[in-house]
Design a protein around this motif. Structure first.
Motif, PDB file in Angstrom:
ATOM      1  N   ILE A  48      64.332   4.379  21.077  1.00 45.82           N
ATOM      2  CA  ILE A  48      63.434   3.437  22.437  1.00 45.82           C
ATOM      3  C   ILE A  48      64.839   2.483  22.426  1.00 45.82           C
ATOM      4  O   ILE A  48      65.565   2.243  22.197  1.00 45.82           O
ATOM      5  N   LYS A  49      64.418   2.532  23.975  1.00 42.95           N
ATOM      6  CA  LYS A  49      66.021   1.981  24.876  1.00 42.95           C
ATOM      7  C   LYS A  49      64.883   1.242  26.236  1.00 42.95           C
ATOM      8  O   LYS A  49      64.364   2.314  26.935  1.00 42.95           O
ATOM      9  N   LEU A  50      65.724   0.777  26.688  1.00 42.37           N
ATOM     10  CA  LEU A  50      65.643  -0.542  28.131  1.00 42.37           C
ATOM     11  C   LEU A  50      66.106   1.036  28.863  1.00 42.37           C
ATOM     12  O   LEU A  50      67.129   0.834  28.835  1.00 42.37           O
ATOM     13  N   CYS A  51      65.148   1.539  29.836  1.00 41.47           N
ATOM     14  CA  CYS A  51      65.602   1.855  31.248  1.00 41.47           C
ATOM     15  C   CYS A  51      66.700   1.029  31.804  1.00 41.47           C
ATOM     16  O   CYS A  51      65.627   0.748  32.716  1.00 41.47           O
ATOM     17  N   VAL A  52      67.365   1.022  32.147  1.00 41.66           N
ATOM     18  CA  VAL A  52      67.945  -0.160  33.363  1.00 41.66           C
ATOM     19  C   VAL A  52      68.155   0.505  34.677  1.00 41.66           C
ATOM     20  O   VAL A  52      69.157   0.943  34.061  1.00 41.66           O
ATOM     21  N   GLY A  53      68.177  -0.782  35.720  1.00 43.95           N
ATOM     22  CA  GLY A  53      68.426  -0.212  36.823  1.00 43.95           C
ATOM     23  C   GLY A  53      66.930   0.986  37.475  1.00 43.95           C
ATOM     24  O   GLY A  53      66.904   1.549  39.062  1.00 43.95           O
ATOM     25  N   CYS A  54      65.777   1.201  36.371  1.00 42.07           N
ATOM     26  CA  CYS A  54      64.875   2.081  37.256  1.00 42.07           C
ATOM     27  C   CYS A  54      63.579   1.264  37.252  1.00 42.07           C
ATOM     28  O   CYS A  54      62.564   1.036  35.896  1.00 42.07           O
ATOM     29  N   ALA A  76      70.314  13.309  11.701  1.00 39.43           N
ATOM     30  CA  ALA A  76      69.564  14.826  11.154  1.00 39.43           C
ATOM     31  C   ALA A  76      68.015  14.754  12.140  1.00 39.43           C
ATOM     32  O   ALA A  76      67.455  15.368  12.666  1.00 39.43           O
ATOM     33  N   GLU A  77      67.424  13.237  11.219  1.00 40.76           N
ATOM     34  CA  GLU A  77      66.293  13.014  11.745  1.00 40.76           C
ATOM     35  C   GLU A  77      65.558  12.803  13.533  1.00 40.76           C
ATOM     36  O   GLU A  77      64.385  13.243  13.592  1.00 40.76           O
ATOM     37  N   LEU A  78      66.339  12.171  13.761  1.00 38.15           N
ATOM     38  CA  LEU A  78      66.792  12.239  15.606  1.00 38.15           C
ATOM     39  C   LEU A  78      66.438  13.286  16.334  1.00 38.15           C
ATOM     40  O   LEU A  78      65.313  13.528  16.761  1.00 38.15           O
ATOM     41  N   THR A  79      67.289  14.484  15.791  1.00 38.49           N
ATOM     42  CA  THR A  79      67.600  16.277  16.409  1.00 38.49           C
ATOM     43  C   THR A  79      66.559  17.131  15.644  1.00 38.49           C
ATOM     44  O   THR A  79      66.680  18.142  16.184  1.00 38.49           O
ATOM     45  N   ASP A  80      65.388  16.605  15.195  1.00 39.93           N
ATOM     46  CA  ASP A  80      64.893  17.553  14.419  1.00 39.93           C
ATOM     47  C   ASP A  80      63.420  17.122  14.874  1.00 39.93           C
ATOM     48  O   ASP A  80      62.407  16.716  14.327  1.00 39.93           O
ATOM     49  N   GLY A  81      63.659  17.557  16.605  1.00 40.46           N
ATOM     50  CA  GLY A  81      61.676  16.954  17.188  1.00 40.46           C
ATOM     51  C   GLY A  81      61.744  15.567  17.563  1.00 40.46           C
ATOM     52  O   GLY A  81      60.527  15.816  18.288  1.00 40.46           O
ATOM     53  N   GLY A  82      62.787  14.648  17.264  1.00 45.16           N
ATOM     54  CA  GLY A  82      62.625  13.547  18.305  1.00 45.16           C
ATOM     55  C   GLY A  82      62.933  13.377  19.480  1.00 45.16           C
ATOM     56  O   GLY A  82      63.428  13.892  20.073  1.00 45.16           O
ATOM     57  N   SER A  83      62.127  12.106  20.365  1.00 49.54           N
ATOM     58  CA  SER A  83      63.016  11.895  21.543  1.00 49.54           C
ATOM     59  C   SER A  83      63.031  10.232  21.700  1.00 49.54           C
ATOM     60  O   SER A  83      63.066   9.573  20.742  1.00 49.54           O
ATOM     61  N   LEU A  84      63.978  10.634  22.637  1.00 49.50           N
ATOM     62  CA  LEU A  84      64.217   8.752  22.874  1.00 49.50           C
ATOM     63  C   LEU A  84      63.028   8.099  23.976  1.00 49.50           C
ATOM     64  O   LEU A  84      63.211   9.276  25.368  1.00 49.50           O
ATOM     65  N   TYR A  85      62.588   7.258  24.023  1.00 50.68           N
ATOM     66  CA  TYR A  85      61.362   6.567  24.438  1.00 50.68           C
ATOM     67  C   TYR A  85      61.783   5.361  25.258  1.00 50.68           C
ATOM     68  O   TYR A  85      62.636   4.694  25.038  1.00 50.68           O
ATOM     69  N   TRP A  86      61.511   6.322  26.659  1.00 51.47           N
ATOM     70  CA  TRP A  86      62.281   4.661  27.884  1.00 51.47           C
ATOM     71  C   TRP A  86      61.133   3.512  28.101  1.00 51.47           C
ATOM     72  O   TRP A  86      60.197   3.876  28.734  1.00 51.47           O
ATOM     73  N   VAL A  87      61.969   2.566  28.459  1.00 45.98           N
ATOM     74  CA  VAL A  87      61.484   0.611  28.267  1.00 45.98           C
ATOM     75  C   VAL A  87      61.586   0.497  30.044  1.00 45.98           C
ATOM     76  O   VAL A  87      62.898   0.355  30.325  1.00 45.98           O
ATOM     77  N   ILE A  88      60.368   0.939  30.888  1.00 36.92           N
ATOM     78  CA  ILE A  88      60.388   1.026  32.421  1.00 36.92           C
ATOM     79  C   ILE A  88      59.727  -0.966  32.485  1.00 36.92           C
ATOM     80  O   ILE A  88      58.638  -0.615  32.597  1.00 36.92           O
ATOM     81  N   LYS A  89      60.133  -1.573  32.737  1.00 37.93           N
ATOM     82  CA  LYS A  89      60.006  -2.787  33.062  1.00 37.93           C
ATOM     83  C   LYS A  89      58.692  -3.172  32.597  1.00 37.93           C
ATOM     84  O   LYS A  89      57.460  -3.727  33.008  1.00 37.93           O
ATOM     85  N   GLY A  90      59.234  -3.178  30.774  1.00 43.20           N
ATOM     86  CA  GLY A  90      58.613  -3.855  29.718  1.00 43.20           C
ATOM     87  C   GLY A  90      57.422  -3.579  29.524  1.00 43.20           C
ATOM     88  O   GLY A  90      56.685  -3.785  28.812  1.00 43.20           O
TER      89      GLY A  90
END
Length: 145
Positions: free
Chosen positions: A6-12, A50-64
């Motif tokens: 999970i990561k902040l989507c800064v600028g969006c 290895a766990e992340l690329t085995d079907g994982g995703s990056l979840y974006w936090v936008i505006k809180g």
């Protein structure tokens, strides 16, 4: 079971902003004759790649709020021109909208367990996907979502 980030989507300001930025960068790479793939550069390299690329995703936090995700395709550590270790999180360019989940600001990225990740739109509440994004944002700001 796959692990996520999970990561902040800064600028969006919206998922649509993110999608436009992705399309722009992919078009730039295509015109430059570079491989047409999308990645996000980060300083820290995940130790659980290895766990992340085995079907994982990056979840974006936008505006809180977590609002969308992208599937993690690869994790590529590298050293930049200044000798600093960095990492490319290679992502599927398709953005999947999720149910909104409020998140406080934080730096960098964090691991996100599958049972803590919001569901994709259409897999939870009915009518949620049809709601206009502006209305969803206003309801989320009021704490009603």
């Amino acid at each position: 079971m796959a692990l996520n980030l999970i990561k902040l989507c800064v600028g969006c300001d919206s998922v649509e902003d993110l999608e436009e930025w992705i399309a722009f960068r992919l078009d730039e790479r295509k015109r430059a004759g570079e491989p047409v793939e999308q990645w996000h550069t980060t300083r820290m390299v995940p130790t659980r790649a290895a766990e992340l690329t085995d079907g994982g995703s990056l979840y974006w936090v936008i505006k809180g709020s977590v609002q969308c995700r992208q599937r993690l395709v690869d994790i590529r550590p590298f050293v930049d021109g200044e000798g600093i270790s960095r990492c490319h999180l290679v992502l599927d360019p398709v953005v999947m909208r999720t149910e909104w989940q409020p998140r406080r600001p934080f730096q960098g990225w964090r691991y996100l367990k599958p049972n803590e990740a919001p569901a994709d739109l259409g897999q939870g509440r009915t009518g949620w996907a049809e709601m206009p994004p502006k209305l969803r944002q206003e309801l989320a700001e009021l704490g009603l979502l």
